[in-house]
Structures are given as C-alpha cells and as structure tokens.
Design an enzyme around this catalytic site. Sequence first.
Site, PDB file in Angstrom:
ATOM      1  N   HIS A   1      -2.293   7.325   7.011  1.00  0.00           N
ATOM      2  CA  HIS A   1      -1.452   8.186   6.469  1.00  0.00           C
ATOM      3  C   HIS A   1      -2.016   9.571   5.979  1.00  0.00           C
ATOM      4  O   HIS A   1      -1.270  10.543   6.111  1.00  0.00           O
ATOM      5  CB  HIS A   1      -1.037   7.603   5.006  1.00  0.00           C
TER       6      HIS A   1
ATOM      7  N   HIS B   1      -4.383   1.399   7.423  1.00  0.00           N
ATOM      8  CA  HIS B   1      -3.171   2.107   7.470  1.00  0.00           C
ATOM      9  C   HIS B   1      -2.984   3.064   6.646  1.00  0.00           C
ATOM     10  O   HIS B   1      -2.318   4.218   6.957  1.00  0.00           O
ATOM     11  CB  HIS B   1      -1.987   1.023   7.141  1.00  0.00           C
ATOM     12  N   GLU B   2      -3.332   3.063   5.357  1.00  0.00           N
ATOM     13  CA  GLU B   2      -3.328   3.883   4.131  1.00  0.00           C
ATOM     14  C   GLU B   2      -4.276   5.219   4.726  1.00  0.00           C
ATOM     15  O   GLU B   2      -3.655   6.585   4.251  1.00  0.00           O
ATOM     16  CB  GLU B   2      -3.840   3.611   2.928  1.00  0.00           C
TER      17      GLU B   2
ATOM     18  N   CYS C   1       5.956   0.101   7.235  1.00  0.00           N
ATOM     19  CA  CYS C   1       5.694   1.171   6.359  1.00  0.00           C
ATOM     20  C   CYS C   1       6.647   1.589   5.664  1.00  0.00           C
ATOM     21  O   CYS C   1       8.133   1.645   6.066  1.00  0.00           O
ATOM     22  CB  CYS C   1       5.248   2.213   7.119  1.00  0.00           C
ATOM     23  N   LEU C   2       6.592   1.949   4.556  1.00  0.00           N
ATOM     24  CA  LEU C   2       7.747   2.421   3.444  1.00  0.00           C
ATOM     25  C   LEU C   2       8.293   3.583   3.938  1.00  0.00           C
ATOM     26  O   LEU C   2       9.645   3.767   3.636  1.00  0.00           O
ATOM     27  CB  LEU C   2       7.367   2.443   2.045  1.00  0.00           C
TER      28      LEU C   2
ATOM     29  N   GLN D   1       3.170   9.852   0.903  1.00  0.00           N
ATOM     30  CA  GLN D   1       4.636   9.173   1.166  1.00  0.00           C
ATOM     31  C   GLN D   1       5.363   9.576  -0.173  1.00  0.00           C
ATOM     32  O   GLN D   1       6.715   9.438   0.041  1.00  0.00           O
ATOM     33  CB  GLN D   1       4.358   7.764   1.076  1.00  0.00           C
TER      34      GLN D   1
ATOM     35  N   GLY E   1       0.798  -1.188   0.153  1.00  0.00           N
ATOM     36  CA  GLY E   1      -0.053  -0.243  -0.014  1.00  0.00           C
ATOM     37  C   GLY E   1       0.857   1.280   0.062  1.00  0.00           C
ATOM     38  O   GLY E   1       2.007   1.193   0.501  1.00  0.00           O
TER      39      GLY E   1
HETATM   40 ZN    ZN Z   1       2.529   3.223   5.581  1.00  0.00          ZN
END
Ligand code: ZN
Length: 162
Positions: free
Chosen positions: A140, A136-137, A94-95, A51, A46
């Site tokens: 963000h 999660h997204e 998470c990236l 991000q 995701g």
């Molecule tokens: Zn993330």
Amino acid sequence: MALLEVISLPDKRLRMRAQEVETITDEIRILMSDMLETMYATDGIGLAAIQVGILKRIAVIDLGEARFQTAPLKMVNPEIIWEIDEKQVVPDGCLSVPDQFAETLRPKALKVRFRDENDRVQELEAEGLLAACIHHEVDHLNGVLFVDHLSPLKRQILVGRV
Ligand code: ZN
C-alpha cells in the site's frame, strides 16, 4: 479516538507512494490509534495510512486471536529487509477494494524493519498470515493493491480498469 474515513478505488491516492515519516509526534501516535480503531470497526486485520488519505509510511496490523504477541503492531516507515523466495497462496482482500476477494501469492516468510510509536527501531520476522499481511500493507505504501498481483483478466473482473 476517532473513526477515520477509508478511501477506496478508484481514488487516485491509493496509487501514490507514501512519504517517509521524519519525526514520530503525538499526532502520529494518535493517527495510529485512530487507524486501529477504524480497522477494528471494519473487521480488517491491517490498515495503511494511505487508506485513510494520509500519504505517510505508516501501517497497523492486528490479526487477533493472539496469533503473535506484539499485537497490535504499529509500524512507521516499515521496510521489508528480507523475504524468502517460497510463496504461499493467501485469501486476499482490502478495505479499499470493498467486497472483492481473491487468492494472491505472497512470500511465506519475511523480515520487516520499522520504527515503533516510541521511535525505537524494531525488526520482526514473520511467517504465514502475518507475513502476508505485512507484505500487503507495505505494498500500500508503494501504491500497490492486492489486485495488482492477479492476472489482468482476473483483475478486470474484480475491479474493472483501475
Ligand atoms: Zn489493503
């Protein structure tokens, strides 16, 4: 198609609230394709626009393995309109928080409403990993990171004071 640069902590933009998208233009559609390409290149499941430093309410998801038929999911202005009280423990990462992983509690099931790339309103019921990933997204887009769901001590061990 292009690979985008993924920002990571302590970049302050990750803590901002992303803005609603008014009109879904070709630029937005290209952004979502580029986000997917970037996500695949980094083995993520995701990615939120924030991000890649773009403060718009956009997220893409692909769990792979045909776990759901709408993959990949491209969501504009996603909004969780229902979630079950029951939580699940999920391995989270998470990236934008590189190389850090921890278990978090996420709703076991939820319903999300969003606009797709053709500007149609969609509603999707999700459970399990997909529900956790959507949660999660959407976090963000509100400046929330998975580490915020951990105890202060665990958070500090993982990322320090951020
Ligand atoms: Zn993330």
